[in-house]
Design a protein around this motif. Sequence first.
Motif, PDB file in Angstrom:
ATOM      1  N   GLN A 134       0.805  -1.241   0.000  1.00  0.00           N
ATOM      2  CA  GLN A 134       0.000   0.000   0.000  1.00  0.00           C
ATOM      3  C   GLN A 134       0.830   1.280   0.000  1.00  0.00           C
ATOM      4  OE1 GLN A 134      -2.343  -1.533  -0.737  1.00  0.00           O
ATOM      5  NE2 GLN A 134      -3.057  -3.080   0.672  1.00  0.00           N
ATOM      6  N   ASP A 170       0.819  -4.595  -4.086  1.00  0.00           N
ATOM      7  CA  ASP A 170      -0.224  -3.588  -4.300  1.00  0.00           C
ATOM      8  C   ASP A 170       0.230  -2.289  -3.643  1.00  0.00           C
ATOM      9  OD1 ASP A 170      -1.814  -5.628  -5.284  1.00  0.00           O
ATOM     10  OD2 ASP A 170      -3.128  -5.724  -3.524  1.00  0.00           O
ATOM     11  N   TYR A 201      -3.146   1.008  -7.179  1.00  0.00           N
ATOM     12  CA  TYR A 201      -4.567   1.364  -7.224  1.00  0.00           C
ATOM     13  C   TYR A 201      -4.766   2.796  -6.781  1.00  0.00           C
ATOM     14  CZ  TYR A 201      -5.371  -3.678  -7.426  1.00  0.00           C
ATOM     15  OH  TYR A 201      -5.363  -5.000  -7.794  1.00  0.00           O
TER      16      TYR A 201
HETATM   17  C1  LIG Z   1      -8.898  -6.907  -0.597  1.00  0.00           C
HETATM   18  S1  LIG Z   1      -7.228  -6.532  -0.378  1.00  0.00           S
HETATM   19  C2  LIG Z   1      -6.563  -8.055   0.144  1.00  0.00           C
HETATM   20  C3  LIG Z   1      -5.095  -7.995   0.445  1.00  0.00           C
HETATM   21  C4  LIG Z   1      -4.656  -7.768   1.856  1.00  0.00           C
HETATM   22  N1  LIG Z   1      -5.642  -8.014   2.823  1.00  0.00           N
HETATM   23  C5  LIG Z   1      -4.150  -6.370   2.041  1.00  0.00           C
HETATM   24  O1  LIG Z   1      -4.898  -5.527   2.496  1.00  0.00           O
HETATM   25  O2  LIG Z   1      -2.996  -6.150   1.768  1.00  0.00           O
HETATM   26  C6  LIG Z   1      -6.617  -6.381  -2.024  1.00  0.00           C
HETATM   27  C7  LIG Z   1      -6.160  -5.008  -2.396  1.00  0.00           C
HETATM   28  O3  LIG Z   1      -7.245  -4.181  -2.663  1.00  0.00           O
HETATM   29  C8  LIG Z   1      -6.814  -2.850  -2.594  1.00  0.00           C
HETATM   30  N2  LIG Z   1      -7.915  -2.045  -2.064  1.00  0.00           N
HETATM   31  C9  LIG Z   1      -8.854  -2.405  -1.167  1.00  0.00           C
HETATM   32  N3  LIG Z   1      -9.719  -1.388  -0.970  1.00  0.00           N
HETATM   33  C10 LIG Z   1      -9.321  -0.370  -1.757  1.00  0.00           C
HETATM   34  C11 LIG Z   1      -9.804   0.965  -1.999  1.00  0.00           C
HETATM   35  N4  LIG Z   1     -10.882   1.431  -1.384  1.00  0.00           N
HETATM   36  N5  LIG Z   1      -9.150   1.745  -2.894  1.00  0.00           N
HETATM   37  C12 LIG Z   1      -8.059   1.260  -3.526  1.00  0.00           C
HETATM   38  N6  LIG Z   1      -7.550   0.028  -3.339  1.00  0.00           N
HETATM   39  C13 LIG Z   1      -8.177  -0.773  -2.471  1.00  0.00           C
HETATM   40  C14 LIG Z   1      -5.581  -2.830  -1.699  1.00  0.00           C
HETATM   41  O4  LIG Z   1      -4.480  -2.355  -2.413  1.00  0.00           O
HETATM   42  C15 LIG Z   1      -5.398  -4.282  -1.354  1.00  0.00           C
HETATM   43  O5  LIG Z   1      -4.050  -4.657  -1.356  1.00  0.00           O
END
Ligand SMILES: C[S@@+](CC[C@H](N)C(=O)[O-])C[C@H]1O[C@@H](n2cnc3c(N)ncnc32)[C@H](O)[C@@H]1O
Length: 389
Positions: A134, A170, A201
């Motif tokens: 992140q 990510d 993202y």
């Molecule tokens: C559902 S998460 C699962 C991975 C792990 N739990 C984590 O948080 O690192 C997958 C990815 O979705 C992205 N993500 C989740 N919510 C987001 C949001 N509101 N805006 C942008 N990216 C988002 C994050 O970068 C995350 O790494």
Amino acid sequence: MRRAHRVSDPKDDVALYVHWPYCARICPYCDFNVVRDRGRGEEQAGLMRAILADMEAQAALTGPRRMASLFFGGGTPSLMDPDAVAAVIDRARSLFPPRGPIEITLEANPTDAEADRFAALADAGVNRLSMGVQALDDAALAFLGRNHTGDEARRAVAVAARAFPRLSIDLIHALPGQTVDGWRAELTEALDLGFEHVSPYQLTIEPATAFGRAVARGAWTPPDEDLSATLYETTQTVLEAAGFDAYEVSNHARGVAARSAHNLHVWRGGDYLGVGPGAHGRLTLDGVRTATVAHRGIAAYVAGVEAGAPWSEREAQSARDAAEEKVLLGLRTVEGVALTDLAALGRTEGLEPLAGLIGDGFLAVAADRVRATAAGRPVLDGVLRALLV
Ligand SMILES: C[S@@+](CC[C@H](N)C(=O)[O-])C[C@H]1O[C@@H](n2cnc3c(N)ncnc32)[C@H](O)[C@@H]1O
Ligand code: SF4
């Protein structure tokens, strides 16, 4: 003697998505189907049994199929017991024998505690880790409500790079107050960590989250459209210069082999099985493309599996809906979509409806495929709206 598994057409291969909804902490921006894991040990054991049973039931429904890829998503599957991960992989392999080696991805959070288990997860059969770094800046991580620091993430990436042959990270940009120079520096620093794939993202403000409520009451404001667009362009420029090609709007890989086989299968319109609470699936059953959604609640999902009804929705897609989905997903990728897929939208005018978008430089046609151009990608939502009306 009959063969247990006929050799089917590769087009029939299914990708498997397994949803593990537990997280150590719920991030204020996240709108995925998640719960805190504390005090839920027994529930987790029940969910694991249900996941295995659901896979069996869906295999009986689809008939013999080959597994194209396996993806553990969440939630935080890096919190899963590695033995449970191994059990899912083994069962999936026996139910859907793959043609050869396949990509097995697991999503991970970069805490020290989780990094300690990466070797065991690799031993269980995971060969690609997708890590939610992140940000690397501690203030940004605190704002995002993450339960790790930048240094912890750097350590976790180093451990993961040793444990897994393939690593993706990510990142999230478009944080309030973020500058273009700040994001460029952070992305450049991240590149030094060493990985073959990155998903940057843009922070999405989801209404039903803590961030959604904060923005609604005016506590802070996300970057405006112009700055967001510049941050997106900066991302493209920095990653391209570092040898990453943008094979999808938010996915960049260092070479074709580093692209996510699982996601490509889904984006190309392949069948996939969704297992676990809230998981979506697309299955061609008796020649009909069928969309499935599992019960979102953990108890409802487990009870549903036990009753032979894991899904809250199961719907046959119309030919037009299936074609529309294929175009929506395909145009996000460098592969684009075949002109025949556009024809399946029910248009009879050939290229005519595309002419405006091609003339404006948002779409291009070559070798019977339509692709979004570099100018079209950042405004893809608008392009798709114009195309699909
Ligand atoms: C559902 S998460 C699962 C991975 C792990 N739990 C984590 O948080 O690192 C997958 C990815 O979705 C992205 N993500 C989740 N919510 C987001 C949001 N509101 N805006 C942008 N990216 C988002 C994050 O970068 C995350 O790494
Ligand atoms: S971003 Fe990841 S860790 Fe945070 S709540 Fe969502 S799934 Fe859980």
